[in-house]
Design a protein around this motif. Structure first.
Motif, PDB file in Angstrom:
ATOM      1  N   LEU A 155      -1.669  -8.840  -1.593  1.00  9.78           N
ATOM      2  CA  LEU A 155      -1.163  -7.764   0.017  1.00  9.78           C
ATOM      3  C   LEU A 155      -0.687  -6.618  -0.852  1.00  9.78           C
ATOM      4  O   LEU A 155      -1.111  -6.199   0.657  1.00  9.78           O
ATOM      5  N   MET A 156       0.439  -6.082  -1.285  1.00  4.61           N
ATOM      6  CA  MET A 156       0.646  -4.745  -1.610  1.00  4.61           C
ATOM      7  C   MET A 156      -0.632  -4.298  -2.767  1.00  4.61           C
ATOM      8  O   MET A 156      -0.213  -3.031  -2.308  1.00  4.61           O
ATOM      9  N   ILE A 157      -0.882  -4.627  -3.859  1.00  9.17           N
ATOM     10  CA  ILE A 157      -2.795  -3.772  -3.209  1.00  9.17           C
ATOM     11  C   ILE A 157      -2.774  -3.338  -2.944  1.00  9.17           C
ATOM     12  O   ILE A 157      -4.809  -2.165  -2.725  1.00  9.17           O
ATOM     13  N   PHE A 158      -3.285  -4.456  -1.984  1.00  7.75           N
ATOM     14  CA  PHE A 158      -4.573  -4.258  -1.246  1.00  7.75           C
ATOM     15  C   PHE A 158      -4.153  -3.242   0.475  1.00  7.75           C
ATOM     16  O   PHE A 158      -4.750  -2.377   0.361  1.00  7.75           O
ATOM     17  N   GLY A 159      -2.631  -2.927   0.793  1.00 12.10           N
ATOM     18  CA  GLY A 159      -1.828  -1.929   0.878  1.00 12.10           C
ATOM     19  C   GLY A 159      -2.342  -0.605   0.793  1.00 12.10           C
ATOM     20  O   GLY A 159      -2.634   0.202   1.690  1.00 12.10           O
ATOM     21  N   PHE A 160      -1.637  -0.114  -0.397  1.00 13.30           N
ATOM     22  CA  PHE A 160      -1.839   0.751  -1.230  1.00 13.30           C
ATOM     23  C   PHE A 160      -2.751   1.239  -1.114  1.00 13.30           C
ATOM     24  O   PHE A 160      -3.319   2.088  -0.886  1.00 13.30           O
ATOM     25  N   SER A 161      -4.292   0.110  -1.705  1.00 13.47           N
ATOM     26  CA  SER A 161      -5.509   1.007  -1.926  1.00 13.47           C
ATOM     27  C   SER A 161      -5.806   1.028  -0.627  1.00 13.47           C
ATOM     28  O   SER A 161      -7.076   2.139  -0.527  1.00 13.47           O
ATOM     29  N   MET A 162      -5.742   0.611   0.596  1.00 18.48           N
ATOM     30  CA  MET A 162      -6.008   1.015   1.648  1.00 18.48           C
ATOM     31  C   MET A 162      -5.763   2.293   3.215  1.00 18.48           C
ATOM     32  O   MET A 162      -6.105   3.199   3.312  1.00 18.48           O
ATOM     33  N   LEU A 163      -4.579   1.758   1.991  1.00 19.50           N
ATOM     34  CA  LEU A 163      -3.299   3.974   2.653  1.00 19.50           C
ATOM     35  C   LEU A 163      -4.000   4.514   1.813  1.00 19.50           C
ATOM     36  O   LEU A 163      -4.989   5.756   2.788  1.00 19.50           O
ATOM     37  N   LEU A 164      -4.827   4.689   0.565  1.00 18.73           N
ATOM     38  CA  LEU A 164      -5.060   5.984  -0.035  1.00 18.73           C
ATOM     39  C   LEU A 164      -6.505   6.482   0.603  1.00 18.73           C
ATOM     40  O   LEU A 164      -6.598   7.002   0.738  1.00 18.73           O
TER      41      LEU A 164
END
Length: 262
Positions: free
Chosen positions: A220-229
């Protein structure tokens, strides 16, 4: 060989993380198509547009999808990831996608150039995938089914070639959105075929895995960070393209006014 080493592990998938991996692949693909539009509109490979597209497609749509898909793969034992190899797999994905985009953007109508770029990018994506698999640290050994391994590489090459063609030939947001869903299926197809090619057997040797986050939390953290970028990249791309469209319209209006005055 003892009985423990003969026993194959039967891993399961966290379907929520599998769905997340597909979503980020689709959104990364769509963002990259919008960024590549910046290259097309300029008629040349602007470095910033090229870097942005490589990050969105290689780092977002492909690598982030790959890593979340890895976290979705539950082998019933603690698993760690070698940070150096994991980071190297990310760099591989970004570089090979950047090379592919640069090759095609230099002469987008050239079929031989498209095929060469697709092969380079596809082999690079496959290298990223299998180097990422080597980053796994656990008390098990893995081997590969040759047929499925070759199939995953073929899928990677075909998918990369198709993605590059779509990137430089599609117009219109609806077409790009539809292509993004197809590209997401292709990327996930390569990844999960590669995962299916792998067999795991418990090993007798001891490995030391430092305490880490649960796969769901990390995913979820990787998904959230990637989606933000990706969202930020998409906003920048759309604002730049909109501004350029208005500038072109104003230039046309000025030309019309000048023609009327003459």
């Amino acid at each position: 060989m003892n009985e423990m080493n003969m026993m194959h592990l039967e891993p399961t998938y966290n379907l929520f993380l599998v769905a997340l991996s597909y979503c980020v692949s689709v959104f990364g693909s769509y963002t990259s198509l919008q960024l590549i539009e910046g290259i097309r509109s300029q008629g040349k490979s602007n470095v910033m547009w090229l870097i942005g597209a490589a990050l969105a497609l290689g780092g977002g749509a492909i690598w982030t999808m790959h890593f979340i898909g890895m976290l979705a793969y539950d082998m019933g034992m603690p698993v760690g990831y070698d940070p150096l190899i994991t980071f190297a797999s990310l760099i591989i994905a970004i570089i090979v996608v950047g090379v592919g985009i640069a090759l095609v953007s230099a002469k987008s109508e050239s079929t031989p150039r498209l095929i060469i770029a697709g092969i380079i990018t596809g082999l690079g994506v496959a290298s990223m995938h299998y180097s990422g698999m080597e980053a796994m640290v656990m008390a098990a050994d893995h081997s590969y089914d040759t047929g499925l391994l070759v199939l995953s590489v073929v899928i990677a090459i075909v998918a990369a070639t198709a993605a590059l063609w779509l990137a430089f030939n599609l117009t219109g947001n609806l077409h790009k959105l539809g292509a993004s869903f197809i590209m997401g299926i292709a990327v996930c197809g390569m990844h999960y075929t590669g995962m299916a090619a792998m067999s795991m057997t418990p090993s007798a040797h001891t490995v030391h895995i430092e305490a880490s986050m649960e796969p769901m939390t990390m995913g979820l953290m990787i998904f959230g960070f990637s989606m933000l970028l990706l969202v930020l990249s998409l906003i920048v791309a759309l604002s730049q393209l909109t501004q350029r469209m208005y500038e072109d319209m104003e230039s046309l209006d000025d030309d019309d006014d000048l023609a009327i005055q003459q």
